[in-house]
Motif scaffolding. Sequence first.
Motif, PDB file in Angstrom:
ATOM      1  N   ILE A  50      15.267 -45.535  64.267  1.00  0.00           N
ATOM      2  CA  ILE A  50      14.868 -44.066  63.939  1.00  0.00           C
ATOM      3  C   ILE A  50      16.016 -43.214  64.034  1.00  0.00           C
ATOM      4  O   ILE A  50      16.961 -43.161  65.075  1.00  0.00           O
ATOM      5  CB  ILE A  50      13.713 -43.579  64.821  1.00  0.00           C
ATOM      6  CG1 ILE A  50      12.191 -44.418  64.543  1.00  0.00           C
ATOM      7  CG2 ILE A  50      13.646 -41.902  64.162  1.00  0.00           C
ATOM      8  CD1 ILE A  50      11.369 -43.787  65.320  1.00  0.00           C
ATOM      9  N   ILE A  51      16.731 -42.561  63.137  1.00  0.00           N
ATOM     10  CA  ILE A  51      17.962 -41.562  63.281  1.00  0.00           C
ATOM     11  C   ILE A  51      17.136 -40.255  63.282  1.00  0.00           C
ATOM     12  O   ILE A  51      16.231 -39.960  61.963  1.00  0.00           O
ATOM     13  CB  ILE A  51      18.603 -41.827  61.848  1.00  0.00           C
ATOM     14  CG1 ILE A  51      19.514 -43.285  62.085  1.00  0.00           C
ATOM     15  CG2 ILE A  51      19.946 -40.721  62.072  1.00  0.00           C
ATOM     16  CD1 ILE A  51      20.251 -43.398  60.953  1.00  0.00           C
ATOM     17  N   LEU A  52      17.136 -39.241  64.165  1.00  0.00           N
ATOM     18  CA  LEU A  52      16.128 -38.243  64.440  1.00  0.00           C
ATOM     19  C   LEU A  52      17.055 -37.076  64.626  1.00  0.00           C
ATOM     20  O   LEU A  52      17.980 -37.038  65.690  1.00  0.00           O
ATOM     21  CB  LEU A  52      15.140 -38.635  65.552  1.00  0.00           C
ATOM     22  CG  LEU A  52      14.306 -37.688  66.115  1.00  0.00           C
ATOM     23  CD1 LEU A  52      13.478 -37.280  64.873  1.00  0.00           C
ATOM     24  CD2 LEU A  52      13.703 -37.968  67.207  1.00  0.00           C
ATOM     25  N   ASP A  53      16.703 -36.029  64.031  1.00  0.00           N
ATOM     26  CA  ASP A  53      17.252 -34.699  64.118  1.00  0.00           C
ATOM     27  C   ASP A  53      16.587 -33.994  65.238  1.00  0.00           C
ATOM     28  O   ASP A  53      15.105 -34.341  65.298  1.00  0.00           O
ATOM     29  CB  ASP A  53      17.503 -33.722  62.914  1.00  0.00           C
ATOM     30  CG  ASP A  53      18.054 -32.612  63.202  1.00  0.00           C
ATOM     31  OD1 ASP A  53      18.862 -32.349  63.694  1.00  0.00           O
ATOM     32  OD2 ASP A  53      17.526 -31.417  62.696  1.00  0.00           O
ATOM     33  N   ILE A  74      10.931 -48.720  70.144  1.00  0.00           N
ATOM     34  CA  ILE A  74      12.013 -48.845  68.932  1.00  0.00           C
ATOM     35  C   ILE A  74      13.195 -47.937  69.523  1.00  0.00           C
ATOM     36  O   ILE A  74      13.212 -46.851  69.975  1.00  0.00           O
ATOM     37  CB  ILE A  74      11.286 -48.192  67.742  1.00  0.00           C
ATOM     38  CG1 ILE A  74      12.183 -48.231  66.445  1.00  0.00           C
ATOM     39  CG2 ILE A  74      10.624 -46.879  67.878  1.00  0.00           C
ATOM     40  CD1 ILE A  74      11.573 -48.054  65.126  1.00  0.00           C
ATOM     41  N   PRO A  75      14.449 -48.205  69.058  1.00  0.00           N
ATOM     42  CA  PRO A  75      15.732 -47.614  69.348  1.00  0.00           C
ATOM     43  C   PRO A  75      15.735 -46.429  68.357  1.00  0.00           C
ATOM     44  O   PRO A  75      15.289 -46.336  67.399  1.00  0.00           O
ATOM     45  CB  PRO A  75      17.063 -48.586  68.837  1.00  0.00           C
ATOM     46  CG  PRO A  75      16.230 -49.607  68.019  1.00  0.00           C
ATOM     47  CD  PRO A  75      14.741 -49.779  68.555  1.00  0.00           C
ATOM     48  N   ALA A  96      15.734 -41.007  73.766  1.00  0.00           N
ATOM     49  CA  ALA A  96      16.587 -41.358  72.755  1.00  0.00           C
ATOM     50  C   ALA A  96      17.403 -42.546  73.466  1.00  0.00           C
ATOM     51  O   ALA A  96      17.661 -42.334  74.523  1.00  0.00           O
ATOM     52  CB  ALA A  96      17.309 -40.275  72.198  1.00  0.00           C
ATOM     53  N   ASP A  97      18.029 -43.187  72.744  1.00  0.00           N
ATOM     54  CA  ASP A  97      18.826 -44.262  73.187  1.00  0.00           C
ATOM     55  C   ASP A  97      20.470 -44.188  72.864  1.00  0.00           C
ATOM     56  O   ASP A  97      21.129 -44.401  73.539  1.00  0.00           O
ATOM     57  CB  ASP A  97      18.392 -45.664  72.315  1.00  0.00           C
ATOM     58  CG  ASP A  97      17.329 -46.223  72.684  1.00  0.00           C
ATOM     59  OD1 ASP A  97      16.964 -46.612  73.856  1.00  0.00           O
ATOM     60  OD2 ASP A  97      16.068 -46.246  71.725  1.00  0.00           O
ATOM     61  N   ASP A  98      20.599 -43.199  71.930  1.00  0.00           N
ATOM     62  CA  ASP A  98      22.022 -42.726  71.738  1.00  0.00           C
ATOM     63  C   ASP A  98      21.802 -41.415  71.155  1.00  0.00           C
ATOM     64  O   ASP A  98      20.861 -40.711  70.715  1.00  0.00           O
ATOM     65  CB  ASP A  98      22.657 -43.492  70.766  1.00  0.00           C
ATOM     66  CG  ASP A  98      24.014 -43.691  70.845  1.00  0.00           C
ATOM     67  OD1 ASP A  98      24.864 -42.772  71.495  1.00  0.00           O
ATOM     68  OD2 ASP A  98      24.857 -44.427  70.257  1.00  0.00           O
TER      69      ASP A  98
END
Length: 229
Positions: A50-53, A74-75, A96-98
């Motif tokens: 997931i790319i998350l704002d 999930i990353p 969050a992972d990153d």
Amino acid sequence: MSKNILIVDDDKEIVNLIDISVKNEGFTTYLASNGKEALQLMNSYTIHLIILDIMMPEMDGLEFCQKVRLESSIPILMLSAKVEDWDKITGLMTGADDYMTKPFNALELIVRVKALIRRTYYLNQQVYEKKEIIRLGSLEINKSKYIASFNNVKMKLTSKEFEILFLLASHKGQIFSSEDIFQMIWKEKYYETNNTVMVHISNLREKLEKTMGYKCIHTVWGVGYKIEG
């Protein structure tokens, strides 16, 4: 097999930029403009990253991240227009992972996405091949399934928390400094001001103690961290 990436942001231009960038690398994308839409997509499709704002209407990124972490490791790569350290710490503590700050370089985004995918789904299947399952009393850490459980109760860990736990458990009693952990898990150069490891260790320790009822990860002040069974 192509990996599915969920992009969650209410800024259409940002979404389009990320969408094009990751599709060019062979990934399949699903798009959402807020956390509620994203949860619906996660219920319908298999999502691998997931790319998350953070800042979004209806359900922001932090609340969405918390809900995801109730069920999945999930990353998650979090995005924010804010630059304060506290926002980064909050994002990491939420699960969050990153973390990346807007505006970001699309190439760097792809590098980070690939790194998270590789560590979660490929590299982790190769490291410590002779130690795919580690048992410390009633704690079982299954590398091939990416699951940590205590008395057969599965713990909800982020991918980075799981990797740190597996690293420490693989070397029971050995002390790892923050620099050691960061370089082995994140595969990046470590800076003394980087508190990423501290935040992840704190979250991991809290989850372990809540589930197990006793302290598993110990801090050796001025040196680093170790795990005892």
